[in-house]
Design a protein around this motif. Sequence first.
Motif, mmCIF file in Angstrom:
data_model
loop_
_atom_site.group_PDB
_atom_site.id
_atom_site.type_symbol
_atom_site.label_atom_id
_atom_site.label_comp_id
_atom_site.label_asym_id
_atom_site.label_seq_id
_atom_site.Cartn_x
_atom_site.Cartn_y
_atom_site.Cartn_z
ATOM 1 N N UNK A 1 0.795 -1.220 0.000
ATOM 2 C CA UNK A 1 0.000 0.000 0.000
ATOM 3 C C UNK A 1 0.821 1.261 0.000
ATOM 4 N N UNK A 2 2.119 1.143 -0.205
ATOM 5 C CA UNK A 2 3.021 2.298 -0.238
ATOM 6 C C UNK A 2 4.081 2.058 -1.304
ATOM 7 N N UNK A 3 4.728 3.129 -1.720
ATOM 8 C CA UNK A 3 5.817 3.020 -2.685
ATOM 9 C C UNK A 3 7.021 2.342 -2.045
ATOM 10 N N UNK A 4 7.765 1.601 -2.853
ATOM 11 C CA UNK A 4 8.969 0.924 -2.370
ATOM 12 C C UNK A 4 10.184 1.620 -2.959
ATOM 13 N N UNK A 5 11.040 2.105 -2.091
ATOM 14 C CA UNK A 5 12.253 2.774 -2.520
ATOM 15 C C UNK A 5 13.167 1.780 -3.219
ATOM 16 N N UNK B 1 2.723 -9.535 7.758
ATOM 17 C CA UNK B 1 1.356 -9.639 7.278
ATOM 18 C C UNK B 1 1.251 -8.993 5.903
ATOM 19 N N UNK B 2 0.868 -9.741 4.868
ATOM 20 C CA UNK B 2 0.744 -9.153 3.528
ATOM 21 C C UNK B 2 -0.339 -8.084 3.469
ATOM 22 N N UNK B 3 -1.347 -8.177 4.343
ATOM 23 C CA UNK B 3 -2.447 -7.231 4.327
ATOM 24 C C UNK B 3 -2.347 -6.330 5.552
ATOM 25 N N UNK B 4 -1.459 -5.349 5.484
ATOM 26 C CA UNK B 4 -1.223 -4.474 6.606
ATOM 27 C C UNK B 4 -2.432 -3.616 6.883
ATOM 28 N N UNK B 5 -2.686 -3.357 8.157
ATOM 29 C CA UNK B 5 -3.792 -2.485 8.525
ATOM 30 C C UNK B 5 -3.508 -1.082 8.028
ATOM 31 N N UNK B 6 -4.574 -0.326 7.815
ATOM 32 C CA UNK B 6 -4.424 1.018 7.263
ATOM 33 C C UNK B 6 -3.554 1.895 8.133
ATOM 34 N N UNK B 7 -3.669 1.713 9.436
ATOM 35 C CA UNK B 7 -2.873 2.562 10.327
ATOM 36 C C UNK B 7 -1.397 2.278 10.183
ATOM 37 N N UNK B 8 -1.058 0.997 9.934
ATOM 38 C CA UNK B 8 0.361 0.640 9.824
ATOM 39 C C UNK B 8 0.930 1.095 8.486
ATOM 40 N N UNK B 9 0.130 0.998 7.419
ATOM 41 C CA UNK B 9 0.652 1.473 6.140
ATOM 42 C C UNK B 9 0.835 2.965 6.161
ATOM 43 N N UNK B 10 0.014 3.645 6.937
ATOM 44 C CA UNK B 10 0.175 5.098 7.057
ATOM 45 C C UNK B 10 1.487 5.430 7.708
#
Length: 222
Positions: free
Chosen positions: A114-118, A209-218
Amino acid sequence: MNSAEAKHVLEAALMCSPQPLPVRELRVLFDDALGADSVKALLAELQQEWAQRGLELVSVASGWRFQSRPAMRAYLDRLHPEKPPRYTRAALETLAIIAYRQPATRGDMEEIRGVSINAQVLKQLEDRGWIEVIGHRETVGRPALFATTRQFLDDLGLESLDQLPVVDDPAQRARLLAALAEADPAQAALPMEGDADAAADPGAAALVSPDLAASETAESRP
């Protein structure tokens, strides 16, 4: 040459080799006079003979090697107190995705996280010898396909990807990443049941966890 002498030869070769040795190379020691099954049988006997010692004979992806037992690590670390390389949350999450979903493109990883990977994260894992490009997906831009390497398996003390902890068990995946974070190519081994250090860290399970919670991806978002 009797079996005792043959085991001495195998023992010496494995002790002196800086890398795991496959059976085909070990057969060269005997000028191919011993078949693969005979060499494997002798290796199995050697394993039993070393069962109660500080070193153990194990089979990993690249072949056979002697390594220290996990119980010896606390003592051996006193000889080399420097800390092993530490890997960021982004690096460990990316590695977990590749390990369980391979082959995977950078876009696949970014979709899961859910985020860009450097790009530096992938380079760090490539430099460590844990991942490599194995091809390109036939789509727009032909993105690179990443997969884990034999070195990745060797550093975890595994023979194949089939021995990775089951993906549905967060606690086992946490132990996998904990092992990776402190991996020593000469001594690393995947923690087994009963090794509670990694599982005791509630943050460790979230790393894999492949499906990270929204708070963690933030939190991971730049």
